[in-house]
Scaffold this motif. Sequence first.
Motif, PDB file in Angstrom:
ATOM      1  N   LEU A 636     -25.588  13.384  41.006  1.00 59.78           N
ATOM      2  CA  LEU A 636     -25.083  14.412  41.914  1.00 59.78           C
ATOM      3  C   LEU A 636     -24.742  15.693  41.153  1.00 59.78           C
ATOM      4  N   PRO A 637     -24.662  16.839  41.858  1.00 60.92           N
ATOM      5  CA  PRO A 637     -24.288  18.098  41.188  1.00 60.92           C
ATOM      6  C   PRO A 637     -22.909  18.004  40.575  1.00 60.92           C
ATOM      7  N   PHE A 638     -22.695  18.736  39.467  1.00 61.49           N
ATOM      8  CA  PHE A 638     -21.347  18.702  38.921  1.00 61.49           C
ATOM      9  C   PHE A 638     -20.471  19.744  39.586  1.00 61.49           C
ATOM     10  N   ALA A 639     -19.170  19.558  39.389  1.00 62.19           N
ATOM     11  CA  ALA A 639     -18.171  20.310  40.143  1.00 62.19           C
ATOM     12  C   ALA A 639     -18.238  21.797  39.839  1.00 62.19           C
ATOM     13  N   ASN A 640     -17.802  22.568  40.833  1.00 61.22           N
ATOM     14  CA  ASN A 640     -17.604  24.007  40.668  1.00 61.22           C
ATOM     15  C   ASN A 640     -18.893  24.738  40.327  1.00 61.22           C
ATOM     16  N   THR A 641     -20.027  24.235  40.806  1.00 63.28           N
ATOM     17  CA  THR A 641     -21.318  24.813  40.446  1.00 63.28           C
ATOM     18  C   THR A 641     -22.123  25.098  41.709  1.00 63.28           C
ATOM     19  N   PRO A 642     -22.035  26.292  42.270  1.00 62.61           N
ATOM     20  CA  PRO A 642     -22.789  26.615  43.477  1.00 62.61           C
ATOM     21  C   PRO A 642     -24.281  26.723  43.180  1.00 62.61           C
ATOM     22  N   LYS A 643     -25.084  26.317  44.122  1.00 63.31           N
ATOM     23  CA  LYS A 643     -26.534  26.422  43.930  1.00 63.31           C
ATOM     24  C   LYS A 643     -26.974  27.879  43.972  1.00 63.31           C
ATOM     25  N   HIS A 644     -26.362  28.676  44.841  1.00 61.92           N
ATOM     26  CA  HIS A 644     -26.732  30.090  44.971  1.00 61.92           C
ATOM     27  C   HIS A 644     -25.501  30.967  44.811  1.00 61.92           C
ATOM     28  N   SER A 668     -22.859  29.936  47.674  1.00 61.96           N
ATOM     29  CA  SER A 668     -23.026  28.740  48.495  1.00 61.96           C
ATOM     30  C   SER A 668     -21.900  27.757  48.202  1.00 61.96           C
ATOM     31  N   SER A 669     -21.903  26.629  48.866  1.00 66.26           N
ATOM     32  CA  SER A 669     -20.793  25.679  48.777  1.00 66.26           C
ATOM     33  C   SER A 669     -20.641  25.130  47.359  1.00 66.26           C
ATOM     34  N   VAL A 670     -19.413  24.723  47.034  1.00 66.88           N
ATOM     35  CA  VAL A 670     -19.122  24.090  45.742  1.00 66.88           C
ATOM     36  C   VAL A 670     -18.427  22.760  45.992  1.00 66.88           C
ATOM     37  N   ASN A 671     -18.666  21.805  45.099  1.00 64.40           N
ATOM     38  CA  ASN A 671     -18.114  20.468  45.234  1.00 64.40           C
ATOM     39  C   ASN A 671     -16.997  20.246  44.218  1.00 64.40           C
ATOM     40  N   GLN A 672     -16.007  19.451  44.633  1.00 69.29           N
ATOM     41  CA  GLN A 672     -14.935  19.075  43.723  1.00 69.29           C
ATOM     42  C   GLN A 672     -15.091  17.630  43.250  1.00 69.29           C
ATOM     43  N   ILE A 724     -11.414  25.333  43.091  1.00 69.51           N
ATOM     44  CA  ILE A 724     -11.369  24.012  43.732  1.00 69.51           C
ATOM     45  C   ILE A 724     -11.370  22.892  42.700  1.00 69.51           C
ATOM     46  N   ARG A 725     -11.026  23.206  41.456  1.00 69.06           N
ATOM     47  CA  ARG A 725     -11.128  22.207  40.398  1.00 69.06           C
ATOM     48  C   ARG A 725     -10.187  21.025  40.607  1.00 69.06           C
ATOM     49  N   SER A 726      -8.967  21.290  41.032  1.00 67.10           N
ATOM     50  CA  SER A 726      -7.990  20.221  41.217  1.00 67.10           C
ATOM     51  C   SER A 726      -8.412  19.290  42.353  1.00 67.10           C
ATOM     52  N   PRO A 727      -8.177  17.978  42.207  1.00 72.09           N
ATOM     53  CA  PRO A 727      -8.496  17.058  43.300  1.00 72.09           C
ATOM     54  C   PRO A 727      -7.498  17.112  44.445  1.00 72.09           C
ATOM     55  N   HIS A 728      -6.357  17.813  44.256  1.00 72.97           N
ATOM     56  CA  HIS A 728      -5.286  17.785  45.243  1.00 72.97           C
ATOM     57  C   HIS A 728      -5.186  19.051  46.093  1.00 72.97           C
ATOM     58  N   TYR A 729      -5.642  20.168  45.588  1.00 70.45           N
ATOM     59  CA  TYR A 729      -5.465  21.418  46.326  1.00 70.45           C
ATOM     60  C   TYR A 729      -6.557  22.408  45.947  1.00 70.45           C
ATOM     61  N   ALA A 730      -6.707  23.456  46.748  1.00 70.54           N
ATOM     62  CA  ALA A 730      -7.665  24.525  46.483  1.00 70.54           C
ATOM     63  C   ALA A 730      -6.942  25.863  46.494  1.00 70.54           C
ATOM     64  N   SER A 731      -7.375  26.768  45.638  1.00 72.29           N
ATOM     65  CA  SER A 731      -6.810  28.117  45.599  1.00 72.29           C
ATOM     66  C   SER A 731      -7.504  28.970  46.651  1.00 72.29           C
ATOM     67  N   ILE A 732      -6.725  29.519  47.562  1.00 71.21           N
ATOM     68  CA  ILE A 732      -7.281  30.335  48.626  1.00 71.21           C
ATOM     69  C   ILE A 732      -7.360  31.786  48.151  1.00 71.21           C
ATOM     70  N   ALA A 733      -8.471  32.445  48.434  1.00 75.63           N
ATOM     71  CA  ALA A 733      -8.672  33.817  47.965  1.00 75.63           C
ATOM     72  C   ALA A 733      -7.873  34.794  48.811  1.00 75.63           C
ATOM     73  N   ALA A 734      -7.677  35.980  48.264  1.00 77.19           N
ATOM     74  CA  ALA A 734      -6.901  37.016  48.944  1.00 77.19           C
ATOM     75  C   ALA A 734      -7.608  37.488  50.208  1.00 77.19           C
ATOM     76  N   GLY A 735      -6.814  37.867  51.198  1.00 67.36           N
ATOM     77  CA  GLY A 735      -7.353  38.395  52.451  1.00 67.36           C
ATOM     78  C   GLY A 735      -7.653  39.881  52.344  1.00 67.36           C
ATOM     79  N   ARG A 736      -7.861  40.492  53.492  1.00 62.24           N
ATOM     80  CA  ARG A 736      -8.206  41.917  53.521  1.00 62.24           C
ATOM     81  C   ARG A 736      -7.039  42.766  53.039  1.00 62.24           C
ATOM     82  N   SER A 737      -7.365  43.806  52.285  1.00 64.01           N
ATOM     83  CA  SER A 737      -6.352  44.747  51.820  1.00 64.01           C
ATOM     84  C   SER A 737      -7.008  46.088  51.558  1.00 64.01           C
ATOM     85  N   ALA A 738      -6.188  47.125  51.448  1.00 59.36           N
ATOM     86  CA  ALA A 738      -6.685  48.468  51.168  1.00 59.36           C
ATOM     87  C   ALA A 738      -5.765  49.143  50.169  1.00 59.36           C
ATOM     88  N   VAL A 739      -6.364  49.945  49.283  1.00 62.20           N
ATOM     89  CA  VAL A 739      -5.614  50.671  48.258  1.00 62.20           C
ATOM     90  C   VAL A 739      -6.150  52.094  48.170  1.00 62.20           C
TER      91      VAL A 739
END
Length: 746
Positions: A636-644, A668-672, A724-739
């Motif tokens: 199977l593919p290894f973790a944290n490695t998107p195909k595209h 594309s999607s990544v697997n943990q 998504i490296r941890s098996p227990h949680y995922a880091s969510i990216a920042a939402g919309r912002s403006a500067v």
Amino acid sequence: MRHNHNLRLHPPAEISQIALAACLCLASAASMAQEATLDAVTVKETAAGSFKTEQAPSAKFTAPLIDTPKTVQVISEEVLKQTGAASLQDALRSTPGITFGNGEGGNPSGDQPFIRGMDSQSSTFVDGMRDISAGTREIFNIEAVEVIKGADSAYAGRGGAGGSINLVTKKAKNEDFVSGDVGLGSDSYKRATLDLNRKINETTGFRLNAMAHDADVPGRNGPENKRWGIAPTLTFGMGTPTEVTLSWQHLQTDNIPDGGVPYLYTSGAMAGLPGGSRVGPTYGNDRENWYGLTSRDYEKEKSDLFTASVEHRLSGSNKIRNSLRYSKTRQDYVWTQPDDSKGNAIQGYVWRRGNARLADVTTLQNVTEFTGKAQTGSVAHSFAVGLELSREKSDVRSTAIQSGGVCTSVSPPWCTSLNNPNSSDAWDFAWSLPAQATHNRIDTTALYAFDTLQFNAQWLLNAGLRVDHYKINTAGPASTGRNPAPAYDIDRSDTLVNYQLGLVYKPAENGSIYASIGTSSRPGGSSLGNGNEDLTINTDVLADLKPEKTRAIELGTKWELLDKRLALSAALFRNDVRNVRITENGVVHMGGNKLVNGVELGFGGSLLPSLSVFGGYTYMDSEQKDMGGGNIANGLPFANTPKHSFSLWTSYKPMARLTLGLGVYAQSSVNQGYVRSTIDGGIVTKGASGYTRFDAMAAYQIDKNLSLQLNVYNLGDKVYYSGIRSPHYASIAAGRSAVATLKFTY
């Protein structure tokens, strides 16, 4: 308090001192500024040409990039400025094929890049010298980011299985200027930078870079990032045969960290799903839900880099350079990991496990390098020869505060609601770090040599060899708990031999076709206690823990088109990692194999005098093999490695004073991880879905000294996951912002 997550600007009182200082700098600079005029044609040509880099910053690359038989992408200062990057992770968004991990257990928080599917956390460098410490890196003192892809221990030493990252700092120049910016934005964003250069006399220059940053995390209710930094540089002998440079960089952070969001299912619960199912993270009914505790969570980091270098020119092309660096960093944090290990998330609850860490890292490094050109008969040489000496030490104390438990109701502070967490829950649980630290020390002596041999106008050979003598000592106290272990004091040494060899054919002066092969070695403990790839403490199998070996093969072509304004590259690559460490039933042994085949496309420069582009596309087909008989991940593919993955930054100047920019970043999607279904025997995958994110920019040149730039990040407010490296949680990216940023240059 819930932050107002919209695009209105909020100039708070805390910015007053920064704004006042910036105004004083503006006034002072205006009084010293020389007469100048704004040349529209010059502005367009400068902006268009600045996306393209012809020569890699590192002297180990002994040929221009077009004749370098390896994928190397340099993110220029202009790209950093237009994209509004403020951290290393922001900067690396501009190049495809790089993902990020996240902290968990013994793996600390901070920058954790994966290149071509391989962990490159300990393969980050500053001006060619390893920056081993964990933490989040700033770019206020950075003028370029050099990204090397593919096994590169010949260049970078130990590690480097997928590539490495080199941050190039700003140096004093033989001219007078002052520039900087003040930025205000949504989510309480405040940032100010200053870049001051003074010519003290004809041969002495001084440069000072400074930064202050304070902002909430867009789309999250609780986390915030606060930091400041200063970086003075003094150079003597500019323009003479001998230059001496003294520099210091200090960075200090005081954050409320974001521990991310839990996965909906535990590994045990995943087994009850049918094969082919995918399990992802969950944040309840609101992406702003933060599961941390304001009374407990903090993240404080402090780093100092002191560097002294002497460069002596022996001739117009040959020079010798010696650089000595001492660095010291400290990372101190407690952050909440939303632990799903007991199946709480599916029941609507979150267990607030605490991860605590106190780590001190010191390094002493010296690099002596001789570079130049020579001629032997009809063959021209461009070479670099070097000696590296280093001692790296770390003292690490870490612990988990109340590892995962079962929640049957909301029970502050440990159990909170998945949908409506209360970050203000009181927390007074008694805990302590281990009384004794784990001590790690790595001593390295390395010799390397690179040479580009030019036989004629069509044929070149690039060759490099590096030999490292690597010695590690790791000692720690006895541990208790789920996996008790006795005290230990372990030594191991290895001799690492790695090479880079590439043949280049030039069908035209502006193009090349190449084939190359390179290797890397990753010994145990190579991250000095700052990553998951460290030495596994098991004296029974220590003798078998030989370095992992990677061999990378690459076939590619590079071209400079449109009067050399645009650089294009394409490569087929294969990274083959052998002797991968395998853990079975708590015992570590060697013999695994990780393989990734792929395609890398890159572009940078100007399509038209008013239209510039930078970015690329990466395709990766990865597979884990021979990872142990009971390892479900085999095949199977290894973790944290998107195909595209794809990145594009483009800027367009419809008129001399106006610049418009658009960024497109897709993955594309990544697997943990994987679990076998008990229903049908199929594979159930844990990971995160793919995404496409858009950024936008508009900049207007007010006059010859002032400009105004507006950046909007994550334009569509896309919900996606940055780690998504941890098996227990995922880091969510920042939402919309403006500067909105007011920039000045005098």
